[in-house]
Scaffold this motif. Structure first.
Motif, PDB file in Angstrom:
ATOM      1  N   GLY A  39      -8.029  -2.279   0.010  1.00 26.19           N
ATOM      2  CA  GLY A  39      -6.586  -2.201  -0.103  1.00 26.19           C
ATOM      3  C   GLY A  39      -6.109  -2.394  -1.532  1.00 26.19           C
ATOM      4  O   GLY A  39      -6.899  -2.671  -2.444  1.00 26.19           O
ATOM      5  N   ARG A  40      -4.809  -2.229  -1.721  1.00 25.79           N
ATOM      6  CA  ARG A  40      -4.206  -2.468  -3.033  1.00 25.79           C
ATOM      7  C   ARG A  40      -4.283  -3.948  -3.367  1.00 25.79           C
ATOM      8  O   ARG A  40      -4.041  -4.800  -2.508  1.00 25.79           O
ATOM      9  CB  ARG A  40      -2.751  -2.000  -3.047  1.00 25.79           C
ATOM     10  CG  ARG A  40      -2.557  -0.507  -2.978  1.00 25.79           C
ATOM     11  CD  ARG A  40      -1.086  -0.127  -3.094  1.00 25.79           C
ATOM     12  NE  ARG A  40      -0.294  -0.673  -1.990  1.00 25.79           N
ATOM     13  CZ  ARG A  40       0.679  -1.555  -2.115  1.00 25.79           C
ATOM     14  NH1 ARG A  40       0.991  -2.035  -3.314  1.00 25.79           N
ATOM     15  NH2 ARG A  40       1.351  -1.986  -1.064  1.00 25.79           N
ATOM     16  N   VAL A  42      -2.520  -6.397  -4.580  1.00 25.53           N
ATOM     17  CA  VAL A  42      -1.183  -6.920  -4.842  1.00 25.53           C
ATOM     18  C   VAL A  42      -1.000  -8.146  -3.960  1.00 25.53           C
ATOM     19  O   VAL A  42      -1.679  -8.309  -2.939  1.00 25.53           O
ATOM     20  CB  VAL A  42      -0.087  -5.879  -4.567  1.00 25.53           C
ATOM     21  CG1 VAL A  42      -0.184  -4.714  -5.555  1.00 25.53           C
ATOM     22  CG2 VAL A  42      -0.188  -5.352  -3.127  1.00 25.53           C
ATOM     23  N   LYS A  45      -0.733  -8.128  -0.079  1.00 24.78           N
ATOM     24  CA  LYS A  45      -1.937  -7.759   0.674  1.00 24.78           C
ATOM     25  C   LYS A  45      -2.869  -8.950   0.870  1.00 24.78           C
ATOM     26  O   LYS A  45      -3.853  -8.857   1.609  1.00 24.78           O
ATOM     27  CB  LYS A  45      -2.685  -6.629  -0.041  1.00 24.78           C
ATOM     28  CG  LYS A  45      -1.955  -5.298  -0.050  1.00 24.78           C
ATOM     29  CD  LYS A  45      -1.908  -4.663   1.317  1.00 24.78           C
ATOM     30  CE  LYS A  45      -1.332  -3.247   1.270  1.00 24.78           C
ATOM     31  NZ  LYS A  45      -1.313  -2.609   2.601  1.00 24.78           N
ATOM     32  N   GLY A  69     -10.621  -1.421  -4.184  1.00 29.45           N
ATOM     33  CA  GLY A  69      -9.221  -1.167  -4.481  1.00 29.45           C
ATOM     34  C   GLY A  69      -8.850  -1.727  -5.842  1.00 29.45           C
ATOM     35  O   GLY A  69      -9.639  -2.412  -6.500  1.00 29.45           O
ATOM     36  N   ASP A  70      -7.645  -1.421  -6.266  1.00 35.73           N
ATOM     37  CA  ASP A  70      -7.184  -1.879  -7.576  1.00 35.73           C
ATOM     38  C   ASP A  70      -5.704  -2.220  -7.467  1.00 35.73           C
ATOM     39  O   ASP A  70      -5.041  -1.868  -6.490  1.00 35.73           O
ATOM     40  CB  ASP A  70      -7.404  -0.786  -8.631  1.00 35.73           C
ATOM     41  CG  ASP A  70      -7.734  -1.369  -9.993  1.00 35.73           C
ATOM     42  OD1 ASP A  70      -7.393  -2.543 -10.231  1.00 35.73           O
ATOM     43  OD2 ASP A  70      -8.316  -0.648 -10.807  1.00 35.73           O
ATOM     44  N   GLY A  71      -5.213  -2.913  -8.474  1.00 36.58           N
ATOM     45  CA  GLY A  71      -3.802  -3.261  -8.432  1.00 36.58           C
ATOM     46  C   GLY A  71      -3.448  -4.332  -9.444  1.00 36.58           C
ATOM     47  O   GLY A  71      -4.295  -4.793 -10.220  1.00 36.58           O
ATOM     48  N   ARG A  74      -5.494  -7.721  -9.921  1.00 37.88           N
ATOM     49  CA  ARG A  74      -6.950  -7.730 -10.062  1.00 37.88           C
ATOM     50  C   ARG A  74      -7.415  -8.677 -11.170  1.00 37.88           C
ATOM     51  O   ARG A  74      -8.368  -9.443 -10.941  1.00 37.88           O
ATOM     52  CB  ARG A  74      -7.482  -6.312 -10.318  1.00 37.88           C
ATOM     53  CG  ARG A  74      -8.996  -6.292 -10.526  1.00 37.88           C
ATOM     54  CD  ARG A  74      -9.560  -4.897 -10.584  1.00 37.88           C
ATOM     55  NE  ARG A  74     -10.978  -4.906 -10.891  1.00 37.88           N
ATOM     56  CZ  ARG A  74     -11.763  -3.833 -10.907  1.00 37.88           C
ATOM     57  NH1 ARG A  74     -11.249  -2.642 -10.612  1.00 37.88           N
ATOM     58  NH2 ARG A  74     -13.042  -3.938 -11.209  1.00 37.88           N
ATOM     59  N   HIS A  95     -11.366   1.552  -7.376  1.00 39.62           N
ATOM     60  CA  HIS A  95     -11.190   2.719  -6.505  1.00 39.62           C
ATOM     61  C   HIS A  95     -12.532   3.417  -6.290  1.00 39.62           C
ATOM     62  O   HIS A  95     -13.336   3.547  -7.222  1.00 39.62           O
ATOM     63  CB  HIS A  95     -10.207   3.707  -7.134  1.00 39.62           C
ATOM     64  CG  HIS A  95      -8.787   3.208  -7.153  1.00 39.62           C
ATOM     65  ND1 HIS A  95      -8.069   2.932  -6.009  1.00 39.62           N
ATOM     66  CD2 HIS A  95      -7.952   2.942  -8.185  1.00 39.62           C
ATOM     67  CE1 HIS A  95      -6.862   2.520  -6.328  1.00 39.62           C
ATOM     68  NE2 HIS A  95      -6.762   2.510  -7.642  1.00 39.62           N
TER      69      HIS A  95
END
Length: 223
Positions: A39-40, A42, A45, A69-71, A74, A95
């Motif tokens: 997931g993102r 953030v 989440k 995932g990234d955001g 991280r 990703h």
């Protein structure tokens, strides 16, 4: 007057790469149990909850956490991982393409979705369809998809301690895992794009019927 129509999945599209052993070797040893988050990255989440829960499970041997995932948070998560001395247990993959992600699903021992806020959760349905046990927070759409103890486990949203207990329970109780996987596949089959389309069409028909039955509308019949 609200109608709720869920999203769906297409199991025929969930096809992993062929060489799973080589892929697994990139981030884990054969004996390690993989806890997966997708997931993102953030705050809403809840990925920090998985890192914190992992610190409570440090005594557990052969445990590996993979975060896909990234955001925005991280860098914070990577810093938290180092602060808690978890660099050898937690890996950030960023990703990945769909094919690789599906292959990681196949290798996962459990999928964790620790969201503080989540409208639905297609990732959960994909994992359930593929036979991966799931742990989700008891919030939003996740709370509607998963029945605790039947087709997945729930934990109290925001509680790393509760999440850690759920992870330990699902990883080391083989009977529970088998039961959850069997029920989860059946549950995931209830969410198909064909059913979503049928429900959407039926809603439009119902709205048009109600519109045409009222006398306040302009004198034009919509068909």
């Amino acid at each position: 007057r609200v109608a709720v129509i869920p999203n769906g999945i297409d199991p025929s599209e969930l096809v992993p790469v062929d060489d799973l052993d080589t892929l697994r070797g990139c981030f884990a040893q054969p004996h390690e149990k993989l806890v997966l988050l997708v997931g993102r990255l953030v705050y809403e989440k809840g990925p920090h909850l998985l890192v914190e829960a992992t610190s409570l499970l440090m005594k557990e041997e052969g445990l590996r956490v993979i975060i896909v995932g990234d955001g925005a948070i991280r860098p914070y998560l990577e810093g938290l991982t180092k602060k808690l001395n978890l660099s050898d247990k937690v890996s950030f993959l960023g990703h990945v393409d769909d094919e690789t992600l599906l292959s990681i699903y196949e290798e996962a021992s459990v999928l964790v979705i620790p969201s503080l806020y989540e409208p639905f959760g297609i990732v959960v349905l994909e994992a359930m369809s593929l036979g991966i046990p799931v742990i989700v927070s008891n919030t939003g759409g996740l709370d509607e998809i998963v029945t605790d103890g039947k087709d997945g486990l729930k934990f109290q949203s925001g509680s790393a301690e509760d999440l850690a207990k759920a992870i330990a329970r699902i990883l080391y109780d083989e009977g529970l895992r088998a039961r959850l996987v069997e029920n989860a596949r059946s549950r995931a089959n209830e969410f198909s794009w064909n059913d979503t389309a049928d429900q959407t069409l039926e809603l439009y028909k119902r709205v048009l019927d109600e519109y045409n039955a009222n006398d306040w509308k302009p004198k034009v019949v919509i068909r």
